[in-house]
Scaffold this motif. Sequence first.
Motif, PDB file in Angstrom:
ATOM      1  N   LYS A 126       0.878  -1.180   0.000  1.00  0.00           N
ATOM      2  CA  LYS A 126       0.000   0.000   0.000  1.00  0.00           C
ATOM      3  C   LYS A 126       0.908   1.220   0.000  1.00  0.00           C
ATOM      4  N   VAL A 127       0.615   2.163  -0.904  1.00  0.00           N
ATOM      5  CA  VAL A 127       1.486   3.322  -1.083  1.00  0.00           C
ATOM      6  C   VAL A 127       0.687   4.600  -0.824  1.00  0.00           C
ATOM      7  N   LEU A 128       1.162   5.393   0.107  1.00  0.00           N
ATOM      8  CA  LEU A 128       0.523   6.683   0.393  1.00  0.00           C
ATOM      9  C   LEU A 128       1.493   7.798   0.000  1.00  0.00           C
ATOM     10  N   VAL A 129       1.044   8.683  -0.880  1.00  0.00           N
ATOM     11  CA  VAL A 129       1.904   9.788  -1.316  1.00  0.00           C
ATOM     12  C   VAL A 129       1.514  11.070  -0.568  1.00  0.00           C
ATOM     13  N   VAL A 130       2.504  11.632   0.103  1.00  0.00           N
ATOM     14  CA  VAL A 130       2.321  12.860   0.889  1.00  0.00           C
ATOM     15  C   VAL A 130       2.971  14.048   0.178  1.00  0.00           C
ATOM     16  N   GLY A 131       4.131  13.809  -0.435  1.00  0.00           N
ATOM     17  CA  GLY A 131       4.904  14.888  -1.065  1.00  0.00           C
ATOM     18  C   GLY A 131       4.099  15.589  -2.149  1.00  0.00           C
ATOM     19  N   ASN A 132       4.157  16.908  -2.147  1.00  0.00           N
ATOM     20  CA  ASN A 132       3.363  17.700  -3.105  1.00  0.00           C
ATOM     21  C   ASN A 132       4.025  17.813  -4.476  1.00  0.00           C
ATOM     22  N   PRO A 133       3.233  17.973  -5.534  1.00  0.00           N
ATOM     23  CA  PRO A 133       1.774  17.951  -5.585  1.00  0.00           C
ATOM     24  C   PRO A 133       1.269  16.504  -5.434  1.00  0.00           C
ATOM     25  N   ALA A 134       0.689  16.220  -4.251  1.00  0.00           N
ATOM     26  CA  ALA A 134       0.486  14.838  -3.811  1.00  0.00           C
ATOM     27  C   ALA A 134      -0.394  14.022  -4.764  1.00  0.00           C
ATOM     28  N   ASN A 135      -1.501  14.615  -5.247  1.00  0.00           N
ATOM     29  CA  ASN A 135      -2.407  13.817  -6.093  1.00  0.00           C
ATOM     30  C   ASN A 135      -1.715  13.378  -7.380  1.00  0.00           C
ATOM     31  N   THR A 136      -1.042  14.344  -8.018  1.00  0.00           N
ATOM     32  CA  THR A 136      -0.412  14.015  -9.299  1.00  0.00           C
ATOM     33  C   THR A 136       0.827  13.147  -9.089  1.00  0.00           C
ATOM     34  N   ASN A 137       1.565  13.365  -8.004  1.00  0.00           N
ATOM     35  CA  ASN A 137       2.700  12.484  -7.709  1.00  0.00           C
ATOM     36  C   ASN A 137       2.217  11.038  -7.521  1.00  0.00           C
ATOM     37  N   ALA A 138       1.097  10.885  -6.823  1.00  0.00           N
ATOM     38  CA  ALA A 138       0.551   9.532  -6.602  1.00  0.00           C
ATOM     39  C   ALA A 138       0.092   8.925  -7.923  1.00  0.00           C
ATOM     40  N   TYR A 139      -0.500   9.759  -8.764  1.00  0.00           N
ATOM     41  CA  TYR A 139      -0.943   9.290 -10.092  1.00  0.00           C
ATOM     42  C   TYR A 139       0.258   8.787 -10.896  1.00  0.00           C
ATOM     43  N   ILE A 140       1.359   9.548 -10.848  1.00  0.00           N
ATOM     44  CA  ILE A 140       2.569   9.174 -11.594  1.00  0.00           C
ATOM     45  C   ILE A 140       3.148   7.867 -11.047  1.00  0.00           C
ATOM     46  N   ALA A 141       3.231   7.764  -9.732  1.00  0.00           N
ATOM     47  CA  ALA A 141       3.764   6.530  -9.135  1.00  0.00           C
ATOM     48  C   ALA A 141       2.906   5.331  -9.535  1.00  0.00           C
ATOM     49  N   MET A 142       1.587   5.522  -9.463  1.00  0.00           N
ATOM     50  CA  MET A 142       0.659   4.430  -9.835  1.00  0.00           C
ATOM     51  C   MET A 142       0.853   4.014 -11.291  1.00  0.00           C
ATOM     52  N   LYS A 143       0.941   4.998 -12.187  1.00  0.00           N
ATOM     53  CA  LYS A 143       1.091   4.699 -13.617  1.00  0.00           C
ATOM     54  C   LYS A 143       2.456   4.086 -13.925  1.00  0.00           C
ATOM     55  N   SER A 144       3.440   4.356 -13.053  1.00  0.00           N
ATOM     56  CA  SER A 144       4.785   3.815 -13.267  1.00  0.00           C
ATOM     57  C   SER A 144       4.932   2.420 -12.664  1.00  0.00           C
ATOM     58  N   ALA A 145       3.859   1.923 -12.074  1.00  0.00           N
ATOM     59  CA  ALA A 145       3.892   0.596 -11.436  1.00  0.00           C
ATOM     60  C   ALA A 145       2.766  -0.276 -12.005  1.00  0.00           C
ATOM     61  N   PRO A 146       2.839  -0.597 -13.292  1.00  0.00           N
ATOM     62  CA  PRO A 146       1.709  -1.280 -13.940  1.00  0.00           C
ATOM     63  C   PRO A 146       1.436  -2.690 -13.412  1.00  0.00           C
ATOM     64  N   ASP A 147       2.421  -3.291 -12.727  1.00  0.00           N
ATOM     65  CA  ASP A 147       2.195  -4.643 -12.213  1.00  0.00           C
ATOM     66  C   ASP A 147       1.535  -4.647 -10.834  1.00  0.00           C
ATOM     67  N   LEU A 148       1.364  -3.465 -10.260  1.00  0.00           N
ATOM     68  CA  LEU A 148       0.695  -3.384  -8.950  1.00  0.00           C
ATOM     69  C   LEU A 148      -0.721  -2.860  -9.163  1.00  0.00           C
ATOM     70  N   PRO A 149      -1.687  -3.327  -8.359  1.00  0.00           N
ATOM     71  CA  PRO A 149      -3.062  -2.829  -8.538  1.00  0.00           C
ATOM     72  C   PRO A 149      -3.143  -1.323  -8.280  1.00  0.00           C
ATOM     73  N   ALA A 150      -3.904  -0.636  -9.134  1.00  0.00           N
ATOM     74  CA  ALA A 150      -4.067   0.815  -8.971  1.00  0.00           C
ATOM     75  C   ALA A 150      -4.656   1.144  -7.591  1.00  0.00           C
ATOM     76  N   GLU A 151      -5.466   0.217  -7.057  1.00  0.00           N
ATOM     77  CA  GLU A 151      -6.109   0.442  -5.741  1.00  0.00           C
ATOM     78  C   GLU A 151      -5.078   0.515  -4.609  1.00  0.00           C
ATOM     79  N   ASN A 152      -3.833   0.152  -4.896  1.00  0.00           N
ATOM     80  CA  ASN A 152      -2.818   0.147  -3.837  1.00  0.00           C
ATOM     81  C   ASN A 152      -2.129   1.498  -3.685  1.00  0.00           C
ATOM     82  N   PHE A 153      -2.586   2.491  -4.484  1.00  0.00           N
ATOM     83  CA  PHE A 153      -1.980   3.826  -4.421  1.00  0.00           C
ATOM     84  C   PHE A 153      -3.015   4.833  -3.926  1.00  0.00           C
ATOM     85  N   SER A 154      -2.542   5.737  -3.089  1.00  0.00           N
ATOM     86  CA  SER A 154      -3.439   6.744  -2.532  1.00  0.00           C
ATOM     87  C   SER A 154      -2.660   8.039  -2.322  1.00  0.00           C
TER      88      SER A 154
END
Length: 328
Positions: A126-154
Motif C-alpha cells: 500500500k502506497v501513500l503519497v504525501v509529497g506535493n503535488p500529492a495527487n499528481t505524484n501519486a498518479y505518476i507513481a501508480m502509472k509507473s507501477a503497472p504490475d501493482l493494482p491501482a487500488e494500492n496507491f493513494s
Amino acid sequence: MQKPPIKVAVSGAAGQICYSLLFRIANGDLLGADQPVILSLLDLPQAQQALKGVVMEIEDCAFPLLTGLTISDDAMTAFADVKYAILVGSRPRSKGMERADLLMANAAIFTTQGQALNAVANRDVKVLVVGNPANTNAYIAMKSAPDLPAENFSSMIRLDHNRSLSQLSQRLSVPSHAIEQMVVWGNHSPTMFPDIRFCTSNGVPIPSSPELSQWNEETFIPIVAQRGSAVIEARGHSSAASAANAAIDQMRDWISGTDGRWVSMGIASDGSYGIPEGLMFGVPVRCSAGSYHRIENLEISPFALEKIALSLHELVAERDAIAHLLPA
Ligand code: NAD
Ligand code: LMR
C-alpha cells in the motif's frame, strides 16, 4: 508469540514531516501496539548525514516494537519487500520555479519510485503519497507501477479532512469525534472542496440555517483551503507534525478499517461523480479488511458541482502536463 515484523518504507526521511512520522510509526501508532516494525528509510545522497542523526535519535528511544532500521539513497534498496510505503520526499518549489517546473521535477522522482515499487515491493504494498503535488505524484507513481493494482496507491487528503473536522467541531462546540460524514473532494491544493452537507454531529444531521451557509462559504471553505499557507506564514515552515499525524491516520484507517465511519482519501477514480477514470481525487470512503470502499450516489448540488469542477480541471491539467513522461 510475537508477530513477525512488517517492513515500512518512508521517503524524505531526513525532512521535517518525518521527524515526527518515523517516531510515531516506531512507537506503534501506525500498525498497533503488538506489531513489530522494520523501518526502511530513503532520502537523497546529500541528506544521508542528517538521516544518520535521525537514526541515532530513533535508536535512543529504544522503541520496543522496532526490530530493524535501515537507510538508503536508492529506491530499489529501500523498497525491497515493503508492505507499506509512505512517500513524503519531494522537490520543494524553489525561487523562480514555476508550477510546471515543479510538476516536472517531481514527475521524475515519482516515476523512479513507482518503477522501483513495481520491481521490488511486496505485491500487496500500500502506497501513500504525501509529497506535493500529492495527487499528481501519486498518479505518476501508480502509472509507473503497472504490475501493482491501482487500488494500492493513494494520495493524502487526510490533513484537509482533519482540518475540516477541527473547524466544524469548534463552530458547533462538540468534540471532533462527534462529527461524522465529513467529505473533502479533489486536489490537495486550495481548489479542494471541504463539504459539510452530509455531516452529522453526535449522529444527528446538522440543522441547516442561513448563518451556517454563510459561515460555510465565507469562513469554513476558505480557512480549510488556505490552512497550509496560513501554517507556513505563521511557522515559517510547512505543516509537519499535523501532516505526519494525517499520514498515520490515512494509512492506519486504510489498513485497519474505519468501523463504518467515512474518511476522505485520494484514490484513483472509477469514473463516478463525473471524475475522469484514473484521476487521483479526494473522495469519501469507508475502509475495511485492508480495502477502501467509495461512498456512492451522494447528491451533488449545483454549488458542490461547481466546487468539484475546479479541482477536477486543475488535476486534469496536471495530468496532461506530465502525460508525455508516462508509459503509453
Ligand atoms: P522537507 O523539505 O523538510 O523534507 C523533504 C525531504 O525529502 C528532504 O529530506 C529531502 O532531501 C527529501 N527528498 C527530496 N527528494 C527526494 C527523493 N527523490 N527521494 C527521497 N527523498 C527525497 O519537507 P517536509 O516538510 O517534510 O514536506 C515534504 C513534502 O510533503 C513537501 O512536498 C510538502 O509540501 C508535502 N506536504 C504535503 C502535505 C499533504 O497534506 N499532502 C502536507 C504537508 C506537507
Ligand atoms: C499543507 O497543506 O500544510 C501543505 O501541503 C502546504 C505545503 O505547501 O507544503
